[in-house]
Design an enzyme around this catalytic site. Structure first.
Site, PDB file in Angstrom:
ATOM      1  N   ASP A  39      -8.547  -4.025   4.926  1.00 24.19           N
ATOM      2  CA  ASP A  39      -7.915  -4.633   3.760  1.00 24.19           C
ATOM      3  C   ASP A  39      -6.865  -3.668   3.205  1.00 24.19           C
ATOM      4  OD1 ASP A  39      -7.337  -6.249   1.603  1.00 24.19           O
ATOM      5  OD2 ASP A  39      -9.418  -6.575   1.039  1.00 24.19           O
ATOM      6  N   ASP A  40      -5.599  -4.061   3.272  1.00 23.82           N
ATOM      7  CA  ASP A  40      -4.503  -3.241   2.738  1.00 23.82           C
ATOM      8  C   ASP A  40      -4.408  -1.872   3.408  1.00 23.82           C
ATOM      9  OD1 ASP A  40      -4.254  -5.366   1.028  1.00 23.82           O
ATOM     10  OD2 ASP A  40      -4.444  -4.212  -0.828  1.00 23.82           O
ATOM     11  N   CYS A  79      -3.298 -11.051   1.536  1.00 21.25           N
ATOM     12  CA  CYS A  79      -4.651 -11.194   2.092  1.00 21.25           C
ATOM     13  C   CYS A  79      -4.994 -12.594   2.584  1.00 21.25           C
ATOM     14  CB  CYS A  79      -5.683 -10.771   1.046  1.00 21.25           C
ATOM     15  SG  CYS A  79      -5.458  -9.121   0.367  1.00 21.25           S
ATOM     16  N   HIS A 142     -12.294 -14.879   1.387  1.00 19.72           N
ATOM     17  CA  HIS A 142     -10.980 -15.079   0.745  1.00 19.72           C
ATOM     18  C   HIS A 142     -10.258 -16.349   1.175  1.00 19.72           C
ATOM     19  CE1 HIS A 142      -7.691 -12.542  -1.418  1.00 19.72           C
ATOM     20  NE2 HIS A 142      -8.497 -13.165  -2.255  1.00 19.72           N
ATOM     21  N   ASP A 288      -5.151  -6.632   7.451  1.00 22.10           N
ATOM     22  CA  ASP A 288      -4.665  -7.955   7.029  1.00 22.10           C
ATOM     23  C   ASP A 288      -3.219  -7.934   6.559  1.00 22.10           C
ATOM     24  OD1 ASP A 288      -5.123  -6.553   4.658  1.00 22.10           O
ATOM     25  OD2 ASP A 288      -6.068  -8.247   3.630  1.00 22.10           O
ATOM     26  N   ASN A 289      -2.737  -6.816   6.107  1.00 17.19           N
ATOM     27  CA  ASN A 289      -1.330  -6.649   5.705  1.00 17.19           C
ATOM     28  C   ASN A 289      -1.071  -5.166   5.530  1.00 17.19           C
ATOM     29  OD1 ASN A 289      -2.726  -8.186   2.932  1.00 17.19           O
ATOM     30  ND2 ASN A 289      -2.089  -6.049   2.758  1.00 17.19           N
TER      31      ASN A 289
END
Length: 484
Positions: A39-40, A79, A142, A288-289
């Site tokens: 995540d991030d 996300c 999410h 995810d990004n």
């Protein structure tokens, strides 16, 4: 396409010939699939990608024993749409996770949003059931928090985690704290039964998520092929780590979170080897990004040499770390320059299971088996969407920006900066700039930071000057020869 078909046929033949891997029924068992989605986390957060403190020994070893992709992308710089794309193999503009209420804005699912993944979408775990897979999601879903969007309604057999990120704490009056589920049962809430100390950064969630993964692998490894989607969120602000890891990183609290995740992945790979199923388990690690530079330096990661970060369609927002590991199948120490996407994990996983993607809809993910197993490269574009807007596209080494925008002047003046310390005049704009008639084009091989747009005006001017001055003597000589 021929290479993809050939690789799928090759893998099916391999399954038939793998009599030693047959289950009790006599049918060949396809490989387990373990997708590790961060995540991030940024491209520059791993030692193997050049992070100078070298605090990811397990992920670095995973790369050394497998394959590293330097040109791998998420399907969106935020996300929810990114996760929807991974699990459907489809761009957010196709699967419904985008917004049209403001030009070039992203879409996500906070508690106030009642929507989620449409029933019409076929998610990866639903399709893997056809090949006998048992599936579990650990961590952040999410894709909607209402009952109709629950992971177990969309193919997963088990879930431990939350429908949202660990934002909070809230007052439990106007807005409750975000719940944590085991399958259908809510077993607590963040900041209550699952405490997160915002002052110190201490939380035991990554250890809980690790144990859930280890228990699932132990239960399933000898009985059914499994799909484990490990989607932890410790590197999303507010970042957290358990007590043994706090204060151990040279990179601050964010580095503590990365170190704990690295340690957890090392334990999962070790368990696969101890159970003698490593050679029958395909493992893929990505994010995810891009890193959320708005949260740096204490709460955010590194996008290496790339421009900007999360929420933007510059390279820092969508280019991800990506590692593949499958002992005995993926040769060790490989670097593959295939342009890859998180959507490819959908199609590749289906191919591993001997399944074909749904034929009644457009699928944007490629089957990466030719790249993974044979080192082949396939031509394909990377499309950079933000909301409903195609902002940019990459083909080969060249990237064209049709629109540029970071965030509004209003937000920027409030201290919200997606590109801290990286202002590039005419590129990192705070007004939505239209370049559709003459795109900004960058050569990502020579200019990965997207700082120097290629100048077509100069090229045209030089060509015009050459035309005016007439051909050079050598050109006159060649022009009279046949074939010139």
């Amino acid at each position: 396409m021929a290479a993809v078909v050939a690789a799928t046929r090759w893998w099916r033949l391999l399954l038939v010939l793998s009599a030693a891997g047959m289950g009790a029924s006599g049918a060949p068992q396809p490989p387990n699939i373990l997708l590790l989605l961060m995540d991030d986390m940024g491209w520059g957060d791993l030692g193997v990608y050049g992070e100078p403190s070298r605090e990811t020994p397990n992920l670095d070893r995973m790369a050394a024993e497998g394959m590293l992709f330097p040109n791998f992308y998420s399907a969106n710089p935020l996300c929810s749409p990114s996760r929807a794309a991974l699990l459907t193999g489809r761009l957010p503009i196709r699967n419904g996770f985008y917004t049209t209420n403001a030009h070039a804005r992203n879409a996500y699912t906070p508690q106030e949003i009642v929507g989620g993944i449409p029933d019409s979408e076929q998610l990866l775990p639903e399709l893997l059931k056809k090949a006998g897979y048992v599936s579990k999601i650990v961590g952040k879903w999410h894709l909607g928090h209402r009952p109709q969007f629950h992971p177990l309604k969309h193919g997963f057999d088990e879930w431990f985690g939350s429908p949202n990120c660990h934002f909070g704490p809230y007052d439990n009056k106007a807005r409750p704290n975000i719940p944590v589920y085991r399958d259908w049962e809510m077993v607590g809430r963040y900041y209550e039964e699952f405490p997160i100390n915002l002052k110190t950064g201490e939380a035991n969630l990554t250890q809980i998520y690790l144990q859930e993964a280890l228990d699932f692998i132990k239960r399933q490894a000898r009985h059914h092929p499994f799909f484990l989607y490990w989607a932890v969120d410790a590197t999303h602000a507010p970042v957290y780590a358990s007590k043994p890891f706090l204060g151990t990183s040279q990179r601050g609290r964010y580095g503590d979170a990365v170190r704990e995740i690295d340690d957890s992945i090392g334990k999962m790979l070790e368990l696969l080897q101890d159970l003698h199923v490593a050679d029958n388990t395909f493992v893929f690690f990505t994010s995810d990004n891009g890193a959320a530079l708005i949260s740096t330096p204490e709460q955010g990661g590194s996008n290496g040499p790339f421009l900007c970060g999360k929420q933007t369609t510059f390279e820092g927002g969508m280019r991800e770390p990506a590692l593949a590991w499958w002992p005995g199948h993926i040769a060790a120490g490989q670097v593959n320059h295939q342009l890859g996407s998180t959507m490819d994990l959908f199609t590749t996983s289906l191919a591993l299971a001997g399944l074909t993607p749904p034929s009644d809809r457009a699928i944007d993910g490629l089957n990466l088996l030719p790249a993974l197993l044979q080192g082949q490269l396939m031509d394909r574009p990377i499309l950079y969407y933000r909301g409903d807007t195609l902002m940019a596209a990459t083909l080969g080494q060249h990237k064209a920006h049709f629109w540029t925008w970071t965030n509004s002047w209003e937000n920027f003046r409030q201290g919200i900066d997606f590109c801290p310390g990286q202002n590039v005049s005419g590129v990192t704009t705070h007004n939505l700039e239209d370049h559709t008639k003459l795109p900004l084009i960058f050569h990502l091989g020579r200019d990965p930071g997207e700082r120097f747009p290629l100048s077509f005006v100069r090229s045209c001017h030089t060509s015009f000057q050459n035309d005016r001055s007439g051909p050079r003597p050598d050109q006159q000589q060649h022009s009279s020869q046949p074939g010139h």
